[in-house]
Write a protein that holds these residues in place. Structure first.
Motif, PDB file in Angstrom:
ATOM      1  N   PRO A 159      44.114  36.777  35.250  1.00 61.04           N
ATOM      2  CA  PRO A 159      43.690  36.171  33.980  1.00 61.04           C
ATOM      3  C   PRO A 159      44.433  36.745  32.780  1.00 61.04           C
ATOM      4  CG  PRO A 159      41.784  36.687  35.297  1.00 61.04           C
ATOM      5  CD  PRO A 159      42.959  37.251  36.029  1.00 61.04           C
ATOM      6  N   VAL A 176      38.151  36.152  28.846  1.00 57.95           N
ATOM      7  CA  VAL A 176      37.114  35.122  28.836  1.00 57.95           C
ATOM      8  C   VAL A 176      37.683  33.718  28.992  1.00 57.95           C
ATOM      9  CG1 VAL A 176      35.527  33.951  27.283  1.00 57.95           C
ATOM     10  CG2 VAL A 176      35.284  36.358  27.689  1.00 57.95           C
ATOM     11  N   VAL A 177      38.738  33.387  28.244  1.00 61.95           N
ATOM     12  CA  VAL A 177      39.262  32.024  28.290  1.00 61.95           C
ATOM     13  C   VAL A 177      39.847  31.705  29.667  1.00 61.95           C
ATOM     14  CG1 VAL A 177      40.797  30.373  27.196  1.00 61.95           C
ATOM     15  CG2 VAL A 177      39.657  32.101  25.810  1.00 61.95           C
ATOM     16  N   PRO A 178      40.756  32.550  30.205  1.00 61.23           N
ATOM     17  CA  PRO A 178      41.271  32.248  31.551  1.00 61.23           C
ATOM     18  C   PRO A 178      40.168  32.188  32.603  1.00 61.23           C
ATOM     19  CG  PRO A 178      42.602  33.953  30.508  1.00 61.23           C
ATOM     20  CD  PRO A 178      41.434  33.717  29.622  1.00 61.23           C
ATOM     21  N   ALA A 219      38.898  30.027  20.377  1.00 62.20           N
ATOM     22  CA  ALA A 219      38.898  29.355  21.674  1.00 62.20           C
ATOM     23  C   ALA A 219      37.724  28.400  21.833  1.00 62.20           C
ATOM     24  CB  ALA A 219      38.896  30.387  22.795  1.00 62.20           C
ATOM     25  N   PHE A 220      36.536  28.808  21.401  1.00 64.90           N
ATOM     26  CA  PHE A 220      35.353  28.020  21.752  1.00 64.90           C
ATOM     27  C   PHE A 220      34.728  27.262  20.585  1.00 64.90           C
ATOM     28  CE2 PHE A 220      35.696  31.183  25.099  1.00 64.90           C
ATOM     29  CZ  PHE A 220      35.611  30.364  26.212  1.00 64.90           C
ATOM     30  N   GLN A 229      47.783  35.202  32.764  1.00 66.07           N
ATOM     31  CA  GLN A 229      47.630  33.798  32.360  1.00 66.07           C
ATOM     32  C   GLN A 229      47.461  33.676  30.858  1.00 66.07           C
ATOM     33  OE1 GLN A 229      44.311  32.650  34.765  1.00 66.07           O
ATOM     34  NE2 GLN A 229      45.548  31.203  35.970  1.00 66.07           N
ATOM     35  N   GLY A 230      46.666  34.595  30.291  1.00 65.13           N
ATOM     36  CA  GLY A 230      46.458  34.572  28.849  1.00 65.13           C
ATOM     37  C   GLY A 230      47.768  34.786  28.107  1.00 65.13           C
ATOM     38  N   PHE A 265      37.049  31.424  32.161  1.00 64.05           N
ATOM     39  CA  PHE A 265      36.294  30.189  31.941  1.00 64.05           C
ATOM     40  C   PHE A 265      36.955  29.030  32.693  1.00 64.05           C
ATOM     41  CE2 PHE A 265      35.337  26.283  29.696  1.00 64.05           C
ATOM     42  CZ  PHE A 265      33.973  26.386  29.467  1.00 64.05           C
TER      43      PHE A 265
END
Lengths: 315, 294
Positions: A49, B139-141, A276-277, A52-53, B143
């Protein structure tokens, strides 16, 4: 029926233990079996992750369809133009520096007091560590209640004494909100410094202090030349951990005022969540994350330099 | 000269020396009480407020201690709100996470301290990296990962995330513990005919036990307090944890009962406070030790 069932179950368990213990696996195989599950989980839920970020920070991402389009450094350029980003960076700096410095001094002071031969010392040691156990949600509830303009004890006591004429709303005021989050952060994490310092104080070689006292050193000199250098490596590690943890802290900061009022309590982690949200800007959110990682690596390497120096001085 | 100036010091007079010591004691006790007060007062206030009926909390003649203490706030917390469900969810999630994390990371920590492979160095560094990573950047990945696996809004998804994010911390804490256990103990028993598993089970585990307990308590308390992932990965109140659930009370614009909220605060803190009270001796050594040696 149930009673007679239990012993056999226990026996089965025993059988399995015996089977396992009579297995003879070669060392490399065993090492693999023991390491691989853990590594897979860490890879899937932390390392990948993270990569990926980093990767996503170079793309424009449609949040509805999740289509990605390479756009180079545009996310970073956009971010660096936002005053909200720079304000959040500044607030993060303010939050990290004040919280960790005050924690450090307060924590060492409390540890030194609790290191003295006092009655009820052990009870006090136990009680002083309490705030460390209180979840962020409860801390936010507690402070909201204490500072509530109409019902809170803070306003009531100050009005009863006569310091305040009318109640003040401190958490909904952009000028004061962050400072109360800082106080709450100090409250919750000072025990950590106390714990680390006390653990180190307990293993300080007594001969050193005794010798210094025999040579006629006073209490301040003993502290300055014996105790402090002995504490130094722990102080640096503690500060490193506190700086990083405070920098990445999301829950307390967010729960106090949800980043508001008017973004006045938005630090970098809260900004990532907002982008992001709430604003659906996934690319810039990823860019902010990457900047956070760079800051953390830079700060850690500075601390490691100090740490090596402090260790050298002790030897 | 030296001796003369020393004699001039009034504190060298035995009577004054005693006075000075008493004054010192008073100051020290005062500071100790102040520190305890600062640490405990907010909690004490929560506890008091949780047994104060709302009529008194909302009245302007509120007294420090409630005139008619009551448990009504606790009753309405469990009857009106889904708090009991959240407590159960959090208990399940924290317990399973703790058990899995301690088992897996003890195994791995053992392997890393006993077998010497070059690749273990890289593994240790990756673990440290994962340990230091801010949860917010994952958190984003995560999610989107859970979204693809259809595990959004599910306790299983949250459980996997908790295990995944706590494992690096557990491994880092336990690694220093296992490294501290002398390898000779184990080799001796293997010379005596024990298999490696028997040696691990009978020799190493009892030695590593305090470290495992402190890792377990740490993992449990951090998972119990977790808010970020719970609030973002779970939308359904039925699957929520205590932290995520009670936070939804706050985000409502109006707070309908401070008494009930304070009761919730007491109930969330209680398991951790009890755990800590009974396990204190393991904690200070474990948390301090693990982090410093790390």
């Amino acid at each position: 029926m149930i009673k007679s069932d239990q012993p056999t179950k226990k026996l089965k368990w025993r059988v399995w233990i015996n089977r396992l213990s009579s297995l003879d696996i070669s060392d490399p195989k065993l090492a693999l079996i023991m390491v691989i599950p853990t590594m897979l989980i860490i890879l899937v839920f932390a390392i990948i992750p993270m990569l990926q970020g980093f990767y996503a920070s170079f793309f424009q991402i449609e949040s509805a369809t999740l289509t990605m389009q390479f756009n180079g450094l545009e996310n970073y350029q956009w971010l660096l133009k936002q005053s909200l980003f720079w304000e959040s960076l500044w607030r993060s700096f303010l939050w990290v520096s004040t919280t960790s410095v005050v924690q450090l001094f307060l924590g060492i002071a409390v540890a030194l007091i609790l290191h003295q031969e006092l009655k009820a010392r052990n009870l006090a040691r136990g009680l002083v560590l309490f705030p460390y156990l209180i979840p962020a949600v409860v801390i936010s509830l507690t402070w909201r209640f204490i500072l509530d303009p109409t019902l809170g004890i803070f306003n009531r006591v100050l009005m009863d004494i006569g310091i305040l004429k009318e109640p003040v709303a401190l958490l909904t005021n952009p000028k004061t909100a962050l400072w109360f989050i800082i106080i709450a952060g100090i409250w919750k994490y000072t025990p950590f410094v106390v714990m680390m310092t006390l653990a180190r104080l307990q293993v300080i070689p007594v001969e050193l202090e005794e010798a210094a006292k025999l040579d006629g050193a006073n209490a301040i000199q003993v502290f300055r030349y014996i105790t402090l250098p002995w504490l130094m490596p722990v102080i640096i590690v503690t500060m490193l951990l506190r700086t990083i943890w405070t920098f990445r802290q999301y829950d307390i900061v967010y729960l106090f005022a949800f980043g508001g009022p008017l973004f006045a309590t938005t630090t970098l982690p809260v900004l990532v969540k907002y982008l992001a949200f709430d604003a659906y800007q996934i690319g810039p959110a990823a860019a902010t994350s990457t900047i956070m990682v760079i800051v953390m690596i830079a700060v850690s390497s500075i601390y490691f330099k100090f740490y090596n120096k402090a260790e050298e001085r002790l030897n | 000269m030296q001796i003369q100036t020393r004699n001039l010091n009034i504190f060298q007079d035995p009577r004054n020396l005693k006075l000075k010591r008493i004054a010192q004691r008073i100051v020290l006790y005062g500071l100790m009480i102040l520190a305890v007060f600062w640490a405990v007062f907010p909690l004490f206030w929560v506890l008091i407020s949780s047994v104060t009926p709302d009529i008194e909390t909302y009245s302007f003649e509120r007294t420090f201690l409630p005139k008619n203490p009551t448990l009504d706030n606790y009753i309405s917390l469990f009857k009106i709100t889904p708090f009991a469900v959240w407590m159960r969810n959090s208990a399940v999630l924290s317990t399973v996470t703790t058990v899995v994390v301690v088992l897996l990371s003890s195994m791995t920590a053992y392997a890393m301290s006993r077998f010497r492979y070059k690749s273990f160095k890289i593994i240790a560094q990756l673990t440290l990296l994962a340990y230091m990573m801010p949860a917010i950047i994952l958190v984003v990945p995560i999610f989107f990962l859970l979204f693809r696996l259809n595990l959004i809004n599910s306790m299983l998804g949250l459980l996997l995330v908790y295990i995944g994010t706590r494992l690096s911390v557990g491994l880092w804490m336990l690694r220093s513990y296992f490294q501290g256990i002398p390898i000779e103990l184990e080799e001796q028993s293997m010379v005596d005919g024990a298999t490696r598993f028997q040696a691990f089970w009978k020799i190493i585990l009892p030695q590593a036990f305090p470290g495992m307990i402190s890792t377990a308590i740490f993992t449990f308390s951090v998972t119990w307090q977790e808010f970020l992932f719970a609030s973002i990965l779970i939308f359904n109140s039925r699957n929520q944890t205590v932290s995520g659930g009670v936070a939804t009370f706050i985000s409502e614009d109006w707070i309908y009962s401070w008494g009930t909220l304070m009761a919730a605060g007491v109930m969330i803190s209680l398991p951790l406070v009890l755990l800590y009270a009974f396990m204190q001796k393991y904690l200070v050594a474990g948390w301090g030790g693990g982090a410093v040696k790390g």
